[in-house]
Design a protein around this motif. Structure first.
Motif, PDB file in Angstrom:
ATOM      1  N   PRO A 168       0.800  -1.230   0.000  1.00 57.09           N
ATOM      2  CA  PRO A 168       0.000   0.000   0.000  1.00 57.09           C
ATOM      3  C   PRO A 168       0.832   1.281   0.000  1.00 57.09           C
ATOM      4  O   PRO A 168       0.407   2.292  -0.541  1.00 57.09           O
ATOM      5  CB  PRO A 168      -0.843  -0.118   1.274  1.00 57.09           C
ATOM      6  CG  PRO A 168      -0.085  -1.072   2.158  1.00 57.09           C
ATOM      7  CD  PRO A 168       0.595  -2.028   1.230  1.00 57.09           C
ATOM      8  N   ASP A 169       2.004   1.247   0.575  1.00 64.33           N
ATOM      9  CA  ASP A 169       2.857   2.432   0.653  1.00 64.33           C
ATOM     10  C   ASP A 169       3.926   2.351  -0.442  1.00 64.33           C
ATOM     11  O   ASP A 169       4.973   1.723  -0.267  1.00 64.33           O
ATOM     12  CB  ASP A 169       3.508   2.530   2.026  1.00 64.33           C
ATOM     13  CG  ASP A 169       4.398   3.760   2.176  1.00 64.33           C
ATOM     14  OD1 ASP A 169       4.299   4.664   1.307  1.00 64.33           O
ATOM     15  OD2 ASP A 169       5.178   3.813   3.134  1.00 64.33           O
ATOM     16  N   THR A 170       3.643   2.990  -1.582  1.00 61.41           N
ATOM     17  CA  THR A 170       4.580   2.887  -2.707  1.00 61.41           C
ATOM     18  C   THR A 170       5.886   3.635  -2.457  1.00 61.41           C
ATOM     19  O   THR A 170       6.874   3.398  -3.164  1.00 61.41           O
ATOM     20  CB  THR A 170       3.924   3.411  -3.999  1.00 61.41           C
ATOM     21  OG1 THR A 170       3.483   4.763  -3.796  1.00 61.41           O
ATOM     22  CG2 THR A 170       2.747   2.539  -4.394  1.00 61.41           C
ATOM     23  N   SER A 171       5.924   4.517  -1.454  1.00 60.84           N
ATOM     24  CA  SER A 171       7.182   5.188  -1.134  1.00 60.84           C
ATOM     25  C   SER A 171       8.225   4.187  -0.618  1.00 60.84           C
ATOM     26  O   SER A 171       9.422   4.488  -0.580  1.00 60.84           O
ATOM     27  CB  SER A 171       6.961   6.279  -0.080  1.00 60.84           C
ATOM     28  OG  SER A 171       6.538   5.722   1.157  1.00 60.84           O
ATOM     29  N   PHE A 172       7.766   3.010  -0.244  1.00 56.51           N
ATOM     30  CA  PHE A 172       8.663   1.930   0.163  1.00 56.51           C
ATOM     31  C   PHE A 172       9.698   1.636  -0.930  1.00 56.51           C
ATOM     32  O   PHE A 172      10.821   1.225  -0.654  1.00 56.51           O
ATOM     33  CB  PHE A 172       7.829   0.680   0.466  1.00 56.51           C
ATOM     34  CG  PHE A 172       8.617  -0.543   0.841  1.00 56.51           C
ATOM     35  CD1 PHE A 172       9.110  -0.711   2.126  1.00 56.51           C
ATOM     36  CD2 PHE A 172       8.865  -1.541  -0.100  1.00 56.51           C
ATOM     37  CE1 PHE A 172       9.837  -1.854   2.472  1.00 56.51           C
ATOM     38  CE2 PHE A 172       9.586  -2.672   0.235  1.00 56.51           C
ATOM     39  CZ  PHE A 172      10.068  -2.833   1.530  1.00 56.51           C
ATOM     40  N   PHE A 173       9.290   1.875  -2.193  1.00 54.60           N
ATOM     41  CA  PHE A 173      10.168   1.556  -3.323  1.00 54.60           C
ATOM     42  C   PHE A 173      10.954   2.770  -3.823  1.00 54.60           C
ATOM     43  O   PHE A 173      11.554   2.710  -4.895  1.00 54.60           O
ATOM     44  CB  PHE A 173       9.331   0.984  -4.477  1.00 54.60           C
ATOM     45  CG  PHE A 173       8.555  -0.257  -4.116  1.00 54.60           C
ATOM     46  CD1 PHE A 173       9.199  -1.464  -3.928  1.00 54.60           C
ATOM     47  CD2 PHE A 173       7.172  -0.200  -3.944  1.00 54.60           C
ATOM     48  CE1 PHE A 173       8.481  -2.612  -3.586  1.00 54.60           C
ATOM     49  CE2 PHE A 173       6.451  -1.334  -3.614  1.00 54.60           C
ATOM     50  CZ  PHE A 173       7.109  -2.546  -3.425  1.00 54.60           C
ATOM     51  N   ASP A 174      10.954   3.860  -3.066  1.00 51.59           N
ATOM     52  CA  ASP A 174      11.660   5.071  -3.513  1.00 51.59           C
ATOM     53  C   ASP A 174      13.136   4.840  -3.843  1.00 51.59           C
ATOM     54  O   ASP A 174      13.661   5.465  -4.774  1.00 51.59           O
ATOM     55  CB  ASP A 174      11.524   6.167  -2.452  1.00 51.59           C
ATOM     56  CG  ASP A 174      10.174   6.882  -2.531  1.00 51.59           C
ATOM     57  OD1 ASP A 174       9.420   6.596  -3.486  1.00 51.59           O
ATOM     58  OD2 ASP A 174       9.877   7.702  -1.651  1.00 51.59           O
TER      59      ASP A 174
END
Length: 567
Positions: free
Chosen positions: A480-486
């Protein structure tokens, strides 16, 4: 006398009788084992229930639901495969695309820029129908969009003002794996210099040329190469982007209705199950209707399983047309909406003496119904699962007779148009990675390595050998938190589904069309739609990196299941 052994008085144990006794004992033991074996077999046979054929289908259907690989998307129970996924590509049709050399690009002014034309009759508004301007627009489109093949150009029409032209075309990605065509229509901005030379100064986004969306009546055809000779028996191909007309079929007259023959499935335990379950049962009913040469009376209102809803509850009153291409089904098969059918039945059943043949046992095979003359055959299913599943009708000896018509079910063209829009925004030149985390990543017992293998550092290390630096990468994920893949942004330009919310928000074509279809009530962009689009965009990537084949050694269905999943 009394000192003699008792055994000595038993003649059967005399030395000369020992061989006979041994044979008798062996025979009795063998018979005992035989009786026990028969008893065990009888108990097993009486209590055995075969596994659900939906999830363990026969070899005839296995290829439609599984693949030889342990690929996440290819065998995921939450994502439905439909007829167009299994069409063999007609290479004759796809090879006949328009090359830039097929377009007449001879400029009127030899010294002009290749995208410039000095047209006669300069005074007055821009004439988008001018042949030279048409050729200039086609040439520019072919040069601009290098990763697609063009198959047809529509005649340009005036855009939003006197300096724009809208033009539509049919295309397919050069490396496309799906047997389908796509339609786009864009707005071209054209500048006119003092010496009347025209030049193209801009091209709008996907579907920006709205005036070219619908072909006008009596409009002359645009530009298309002479079609090659088609192979016999080639199936119809889906064209994503065309205007959808999925209005309900209408019975022409009382006489037409009364002369018809119908099949209707009622009740049962199939509602609110997975989409795979729904299709497996629905296509059984459709296959039987075709076998009996009857019109299938279908309920367009379906129940969406809680596995796809934001409320985590089963949700009723979802329209079949939200998820599947009803226009194609309506044109390729004989179907009728259930609510309309009952209205007509109520008006004419008594007057025209229309009869009903009721069946309440799924074991009554379609082969036994071929002689039934009644207007309506109704299969009524009870409340006890799994005997009330529709697909039970197609089991046993019926399996060899009823062929499920997969070619009649296509995905919704409205959803596929969103897929096409996303791929077009990426110029059909991107790689795709599926990263499954969520509940599986938290379950260390079944997936001990998944969380670590899909962490940003591990992904950077793994993808370094699979994707080129600087590539556009579409990431399909349940994280759910796409910032995880920053951290991946240091090497790639990453994209996620929610970047394209404008394609289904309140200002989108999808929103307005589904709202109209739903009688003015806005339609939620639900979990199944998200999964479907995420999957389809992933499958159109030039390279496809999958979680359980490429990123981790864990098995898709948990520890020690890899061999079973791949078999």
């Amino acid at each position: 006398m009394f000192g003699r052994s008792t055994l000595s008085r038993t003649g059967s144990f005399r030395p000369e009788n020992l061989g006979q006794n041994a044979l008798a004992m062996i025979g009795n033991l063998c018979f005992t084992f035989f009786v026990v074996g028969v008893l065990i077999f009888t108990i097993i046979a009486a209590t055995y229930e075969p596994e659900d054929p939906l999830f363990h289908p026969s070899t005839k259907i296995t290829n439609f639901f599984t693949s030889n690989s342990n690929a996440t998307f290819k065998s995921d129970d939450t994502v439905v495969k439909t007829g167009e996924d299994f069409l063999a590509s007609n290479q004759t049709a796809f090879s006949n695309f328009i090359n830039i050399t097929d377009v007449d690009t001879t400029p009127s002014n030899a010294n002009a820029h290749p995208d410039a034309r000095a047209l006669e009759g300069c005074p007055g508004p821009l004439d988008c129908r001018d042949p030279e301007l048409f050729h200039m627009l086609m040439k520019r489109a072919i040069e601009e969009f290098k990763d697609i093949h063009f198959y047809r150009f529509g005649k340009p029409v005036l855009g939003s003002n006197d300096s724009t032209c809208d033009m539509a075309w049919r295309f397919r990605p050069k490396e496309g794996k799906t047997a389908a065509f796509y339609k786009d229509y864009r707005r071209f901005v054209i500048a006119r210099s003092e010496n009347c030379t025209l030049s193209i100064v801009g091209i709008g986004d996907y579907h920006s040329g709205v005036n070219a969306r619908k072909r006008k009546k009596n409009q002359k055809p645009g530009f298309e190469k002479t079609p090659g000779k088609q192979e016999g028996g080639q199936p119809l191909l889906q064209v994503v982007g065309e205007t959808v007309n999925d209005s309900l079929p209408v019975v022409e007259s009382e006489n037409s209705f009364s002369r018809g023959k119908y099949l209707l499935y009622s009740g049962g335990g199939d509602r609110c199950k997975s989409m795979n379950h729904f299709l497996w049962s629905f296509l059984c009913a459709l296959g039987e209707a075709q076998y009996l040469n009857r019109t299938l009376v279908m309920d367009l209102s379906i129940c969406l399983s809680s596995m796809y809803t934001s409320s985590n509850q089963d949700e009723e009153a979802k329209d079949f047309r939200f998820y599947f291409d009803f226009e194609h089904l309506r044109e390729a098969a004989s179907v009728l909406d259930q609510s309309q059918f009952w209205d007509d039945w109520g008006k004419w059943q008594k007057k025209d003496r229309l009869s009903l043949y009721l069946i309440e046992d799924f074991r009554v095979t379609p082969m036994k119904l071929t002689t039934i003359k009644d207007t309506l055959i109704m299969r009524k299913f009870g409340s006890v699962e799994p005997d009330n599943y529709w697909y039970r009708v197609c089991e046993g000896e019926t399996e060899a007779v009823i062929q499920r018509p997969w070619h009649l079910i296509w995905k919704s063209r409205r959803l596929m148009d969103i897929v096409s829009a996303i791929a077009s925004k990426l110029n059909w030149d991107y790689d795709a990675v599926h990263i499954e985390r969520g509940e599986k990543a938290r379950n260390k017992e079944l997936w001990p390595n998944l969380a670590a293998d899909t962490s940003p550092n591990a992904l950077l290390s793994t993808l370094a050998n699979k994707l080129e630096d600087g590539r556009h990468v579409y990431i399909a994920t349940n994280e759910p938190d796409t910032s995880f893949f920053d951290p991946l942004k240091d090497k790639y330009t990453t994209h996620f589904l929610d970047e394209y919310k404008d394609l289904w928000d309140e200002n989108s074509e999808w929103y307005s069309e589904t709202t109209a279809l739903n009688k003015g009530v806005p339609v939620e962009f639900d979990g199944y739609m998200r999964i479907s689009i995420d999957t389809e965009v992933f499958l159109r990537g030039k390279k496809q990196i999958e979680t359980f084949n490429d990123l981790t050694n864990d098995c898709k269905d948990g520890i020690n299941t890899c061999s079973a999943a791949s078999s």
